[in-house]
Every structure is written in C-alpha cells, then in structure tokens.
Design a protein around this motif. Structure first.
Motif, PDB file in Angstrom:
ATOM      1  N   ALA A  62       0.866  -1.187   0.000  1.00  9.59           N
ATOM      2  CA  ALA A  62       0.000   0.000   0.000  1.00  9.59           C
ATOM      3  C   ALA A  62       0.900   1.234   0.000  1.00  9.59           C
ATOM      4  CB  ALA A  62      -0.926  -0.003   1.210  1.00  9.59           C
ATOM      5  N   SER A 119      -0.687  -0.953  -5.129  1.00 11.81           N
ATOM      6  CA  SER A 119      -1.599  -1.613  -4.195  1.00 11.81           C
ATOM      7  C   SER A 119      -1.667  -3.103  -4.483  1.00 11.81           C
ATOM      8  CB  SER A 119      -3.003  -1.001  -4.325  1.00 11.81           C
ATOM      9  OG  SER A 119      -3.948  -1.736  -3.587  1.00 11.81           O
ATOM     10  N   ARG A 134      -9.594  -0.903  -1.812  1.00  7.75           N
ATOM     11  CA  ARG A 134      -9.096   0.253  -1.065  1.00  7.75           C
ATOM     12  C   ARG A 134      -9.669   1.535  -1.658  1.00  7.75           C
ATOM     13  NH1 ARG A 134      -3.128  -2.269  -0.813  1.00  7.75           N
ATOM     14  NH2 ARG A 134      -3.182  -3.078   1.308  1.00  7.75           N
ATOM     15  N   LEU A 162      -4.241   6.160   1.450  1.00  5.12           N
ATOM     16  CA  LEU A 162      -4.729   4.948   0.783  1.00  5.12           C
ATOM     17  C   LEU A 162      -5.135   3.980   1.883  1.00  5.12           C
ATOM     18  CD1 LEU A 162      -5.086   3.234  -1.817  1.00  5.12           C
ATOM     19  CD2 LEU A 162      -2.708   2.506  -1.522  1.00  5.12           C
TER      20      LEU A 162
END
Lengths: 177, 163
Positions: free
Chosen positions: B23, B62, B70, B160
């Motif tokens: 992430a 991601s 997300r 995020l």
C-alpha cells in the motif's frame, strides 16, 4: 527348453525391477522472497524468480543387475509434476518451471558402455499437475548417478496478483523402464 | 515383460512464494501549489470566481488479498481561511495496470477524510508526474464578507486505506 528360457527371463526381469531403485532429493524447499516495492506507482522490479542452478540435487540408483545384465544398461525415466496447495496459482497468473542444469556424476559403466543422461536441460519446462517427461538416463550396475542439479523458476510475480502464500509440491517420479 | 514388472519411486520438493500486502501512495511532482485570486482592476468588480491547479498526480501501488478493495481519501489538516472552499477532483487513472478504482468526482475538502477514488484492488499506476490520478484543485469564494487579504498555507493529506 524354450519355455524354461522364457520363464528365466521373465523372472529375471521381474526380479530386476522389483529391486529397490531409488530417487533421492536434497534441497527440498525453495521459498524465494519477492523484491520490495519502494516507490509508489511501481510493480515489483521483476516478474520472474529463479532459484540457484543447483537448488535441488537428485540422485538415481537403479536395481542391481544380475548375471549378464551387469554388462548392460539399465534405463530410467524421471517424470515431474507439481501439486499446488492453498491459493490458486492459475488465478494469480503464477507458473512454475524446472530445468536440469547439469549431469551430476556417477552412474557406472561396463565393457558395453558408460552411463549417460539426457533431456530436461534445454529450457525451463512448465510444470503441471500431470506427470510429464523430464529427463532420462542409463545406469550400469548399482552405481548411482548423484547430484543431478535442478533449477526452478516462478513467473507472473506482480502486485496485481492476490496477496497470499502460494505453495506447491514438485514431485519427481523415477521409472525403471 | 518390463511393463508388467515396472516399478517407480518418488521424491518431493516444496516450492512457493509469499506475495505480501503493498500500500504505497505519493504525490508527484513534489512541492506545493499556489492558488491565487487576482485583485479586480475596476472598483466594484468581483475578486474572481475561482482559482484552479491540475499539476499534481497521485501514484499508487496496491496489492490486496482476494476480495479486498481500497480507497484514496483526502482531508485538510490545517485551517482553510474563512470565506473559501477548496475542492479536489481525481481523474480516473489511465496509466499502469490492474483495478485502479473510480473517481468520486469533485469533493469539497474538510478536516474529515473524504473519498476521492474508490474500488482500488491490485493495481499500480506507474510512477512520476503524468502517471496515476490527476488532481484538480479548485479554490472558490464561499462568502465575500469573511474574506481577508493575505497568504495562507493549507495542507491536504491523502491516504490509501482499506475498505
């Protein structure tokens, strides 16, 4: 007389094949680590993970030959397959390959010939859940061919693949044929 | 003969790979932006309807577990001068690969996280200016009666986070 000869050879063949041919493996686990993504926006720096050229070492021992057969070659074939467990490799786009990277040593010889090994070394071979020909060879007597180096490769490494542990069992099968 | 008496033996190697969570988010290019109103040259004219900027890009990497998504949120971490409103809109990402989510359109920023892109799964946008989600900031006047001349610095925080 002919029947006796046939029976002898049948028994000889069965006795030979029922002897304990064996395949042993050292270096039985390969769990590579993916590179770390350090810059936002990037995927892993490499999509392919490759093991050491001698990640696993196979040794093949064939049954003892009997009588005149001590002079002749004893042919074998090694098959390979992979049985995945846990997360789906195919859904993640992951594939695993194997390649024989050397000949090892030994395997014996006689007045009629010298042991040999062939196949499986030209390119990485994709493994499936079905037994597939990998390589073959000929041993003489009970001298094993040892330290046959095997290299593995996993492709499809990407952050697009679901986060999970992907595991597989690579199974080598020795056939005395 | 051989086929009826064939024998075999096996050996096993365990192999595998662990694909970890990823992430990562950053803003490109680095540095701030300036949203300025020009003073009217004619008495009685308005200050201006808005000031905009679209030079900033969000880059994302991601990796998620199967089924997880997300979102990118934005909030103001400082105080916006009275009388102004600050909006931001993230355009859908067209660079990179994977499930890069969908823009929420123009979002009025407050001190509470607001979703500006949602539905990101396994994805990367490529790195650097010109890649990822292009941000358009729009500063507008909410109330003339509250305006004061001067310069203010406002920080917008992007996150995020898992859904």
């Amino acid at each position: 007389m002919l029947k006796i000869v046939i029976v002898i050879f049948v028994l000889l063949g069965c006795w030979k094949s029922s002897m304990a041919q064996s395949l042993s493996v050292t270096g039985t686990t390969w769990l590579p680590t993916v590179s770390t993504v350090t810059e936002a926006g990037n995927d892993y720096s490499t999509s392919t993970l490759t093991s050491a050229t001698n990640q696993s070492l196979l040794s093949v021992t064939m049954p003892n030959a009997f009588f005149i057969l001590v002079l002749t070659n004893n042919h074998y074939t090694v098959q390979i397959k992979s049985i995945n467990s846990g997360a789906s490799w195919s859904a993640a786009g992951l594939k695993i390959y194997a390649k024989r990277t050397g000949n090892g040593s030994g395997g014996g010889f006689s007045l009629l010939g010298v042991s040999d090994i062939s196949g499986g070394n030209a390119a990485f071979q994709e493994l499936t859940s079905s037994d597939t020909y990998f390589f073959e060879g000929n041993n003489y007597g009970t001298t094993p061919r040892t330290d046959i180096p095997i290299q593995f490769q996993i492709t499809g490494i990407s952050i697009l693949a679901p986060v999970a542990n992907y595991s597989t069992s690579i199974i080598f099968t020795l056939i005395d044929d | 003969m051989a086929s009826t008496c064939m024998a075999q033996t096996t050996g096993t190697v365990t192999a595998g790979v662990n694909l970890p969570l990823v992430a990562l988010l950053d803003i490109e290019p680095v540095g701030g932006i300036t949203l300025a109103f020009t003073a009217p040259s004619e008495a009685g004219a308005i200050l201006g309807s808005s000031a905009t900027d679209n030079t900033k890009w969000i880059n994302v990497s991601s990796a998620v577990s199967s089924g997880l998504t997300r979102r990118i949120t934005a909030r103001i971490s400082s105080t916006l001068p009275s009388g102004f409103q600050l909006r931001v809109q993230a355009a859908n990402a067209s660079t990179g690969a994977g499930t890069r989510g969908t823009s929420s359109g123009a979002v009025l920023l407050t001190n509470v996280d607001q979703t500006i892109v949602n539905g990101i799964a396994g994805a990367y946008t490529l790195s650097g200016s010109g890649n990822g989600y292009n941000l358009t900031y729009s500063l507008s006047i909410q109330s003339y009666s509250l305006l004061k001349s001067g310069t203010s610095t406002v920080t917008v925080v992007y996150t995020l986070q898992d859904n």
